[in-house]
Design an enzyme around this catalytic site. Sequence first.
Site, short mmCIF file in Angstrom:
data_model
loop_
_atom_site.label_atom_id
_atom_site.label_comp_id
_atom_site.label_asym_id
_atom_site.label_seq_id
_atom_site.Cartn_x
_atom_site.Cartn_y
_atom_site.Cartn_z
N CYS A 66 0.92 -1.27 0.19
CA CYS A 66 -0.02 0.01 0.00
C CYS A 66 0.80 1.31 -0.11
CB CYS A 66 -0.98 0.22 1.20
SG CYS A 66 -0.36 -0.55 2.56
N HIS A 115 19.05 0.37 -2.52
CA HIS A 115 17.52 0.51 -2.37
C HIS A 115 16.94 -0.43 -1.96
CE1 HIS A 115 13.87 2.92 -2.86
NE2 HIS A 115 13.31 1.69 -3.37
#
Lengths: 442, 271
Positions: A66, A115
């Site tokens: 989400c 990342h």
Amino acid sequence: MDHGYISYSVFFICLGMEIILIGLSHKTAPVEIREKFSIPGDQAEDILGRLAGLPGGRENMFLSTCNRMEVLSVVEDREESAGWIKNFLGGVAGMSGDELTPYLYVRKGEEAVAHLFRVTASLDSMVLGEPQILGQVKEAYRQAVGNKAAGLVLNKLFHRSFFVAKRVRTETKIASQAVSVSFAAVELAKKIMGSLNDKRAMLIGAGEMSELAARHFISQGVREIIVANRTHSRALELAQSLRGKAIPFADFPGMLKDVDIVLSSTGSAHYIIHKEHLTGIIRARKNKPMFFIDIAVPRDVDPAINEIENVYVYDIDDLQGVVESNKEERRKEIQKAEEIVRQGVEAFQRWLSSLEVVPTILDLRQRLEKIRQREVEKTLTLMKNASDEERKTLDILTQSIINKILHHPISLLKHQEGKGEGKLYVDLTRKIFHLDNEEEDD
Amino acid sequence: MNIIFFMAALIIYLLGTAASLAYLVSLRRLFAKLGKFTLTAGFAVHSAALVVRYLEAGYTPITNLHESLSFFAWSIVGVYLVINVKYQVEVLAAFVSPVAAVLIILASLFPKEILPLAPVLESYWLPIHVTLAFFGNAMFTLAFAAGVMYLIQERQIKSKKIGAFYHRLPALKILDDLNYRCLTFGFPLLTLGIISGSVWAESAWGAYWSWDPKETWSLITWFLYAALLHGRLTVGWRGRRAAIFAIVGFAVLVFTFLGVNLLLTGLHAYN
């Protein structure tokens, strides 16, 4: 070994495989954009399939939660593939690639690796250190494996990222401090009352923020939630969704002696809970501690109540203060975690560069040369009477055996370089000849 | 021989102190485990020292200051290890280890020779009376520690200045429970200690009670803790007030134990 061959190979390294990561998160995109990418599991497989269809891509992974969406690919040319992937993602969101671009970040090579490690270790999460993300990344990886979208590079990359995440979790205390106001309130309640399992909480006022805090309290085991609100219907509604009990607003003062935690957030212009009122209540409770969380502005709870023994009052600024001091503590832990990530990236890059053809060929030659020299020496100690001529012959003989043996593997490696399976051949070669002495940890 | 064990226990307690303090600073679980392990090991070695001294002396070694301090340190560690089964309060070890270390270092400063037992102490009441009293004292020592920690933690939460101790100390509720638990164990032990002493006094000195300073101060201590227990059970005293009471009670207790022997004279002075 001729030098012409080496420079030829170096030229080809530039055409090797590159890692690229394109994504968006709560840091770069508003929820309107993020929700376009909240994609159910079965459709994620479809997206993996379509990613595989893009030109120049070799391995893919698609992650959607989400708060973020990430595509991680191993490609031939990252500039070209970046364009393809952006357009593809635009298509998924029902926009053009250019429209989507401002919300996207693009990371290449080492940065993409770092990342992914930071995301998996929950260093990039909205709630820093939250544990769900690791499971979500594992699921994304599982899907990529299931769809045969993950190959040599992604396999190694993900296993390394799980390892980094585990280290961050066990070696730092990233997740242990509350850095949101409602978490800080729950933590304080626990520091006052110990376990919350037998505690009751009352919400006075049914705002969004007190609802959020109430949910945190429920997840920490609070036994019962009581809701009082001026608009009774809203109280009923909230009580139902929290599986609590609604009482008429006028009844809340009588209820105070039966609750341990009070969350107040009314729009009242004046204090609604006064000190004189509380002294009697605390006596009736036989000094059982009470905790008032006053998130209303202007305040609902007379701050002087904090002076009563065994009663604690925190207003929104006090909670903010706790959050700040927790953040300070946490900053040190983040530094530790970033160091762990850095080490992980370094280890992965070392592995990746070992997959280049030239270093592998050099390592291979060196390895065999070492074996040859050792064996020649051994033999010569047995042949004490050998003439210089004989020694030289032995040397030449062994050298040419090695060259003959190596001829085919090396030409195969050169031939496969830059091709789809190239890294696989290199990896296999390194394993068969044991070129990485001790592959560390994992 | 008992001195060798005694010195070994001293060193182990010092190591335990180091580990516990390291835990306090770093909050690494490893140090907490190490601290608890050393404390347990120290207790074992210390127990051996007491047993050996008992065998060498032929009487329960609680007859002079060296022996008393050593036995007190041993009681505190023992009581802590028992309490720790129910209350997993790691930081408590950071209190118990240094206290045990300091007590045992103090003990090492007093004459350690085994002397013939004073005739008046030749009684089976000696181990009973002294052990009861010392276990009671050890309980009150832990109640004191819990009280101090409570005040620190309460100060932090009340003043809304969340400092380093906030994360290191347990919940107020746990500290208050610990205080209460130690009181409910310590008080009966103290009571029995006084009663057994009184019975022994009757057989040794001919009177149940003779207002010897030790007796007087023990009675004062007893009343203090009785008041605290009463306040807790009937009026619902808890938290800050109970913590302060436990601290005051402990101060009087220390005076009863040390002050009376060092400053005042009376029937209980044997060294």
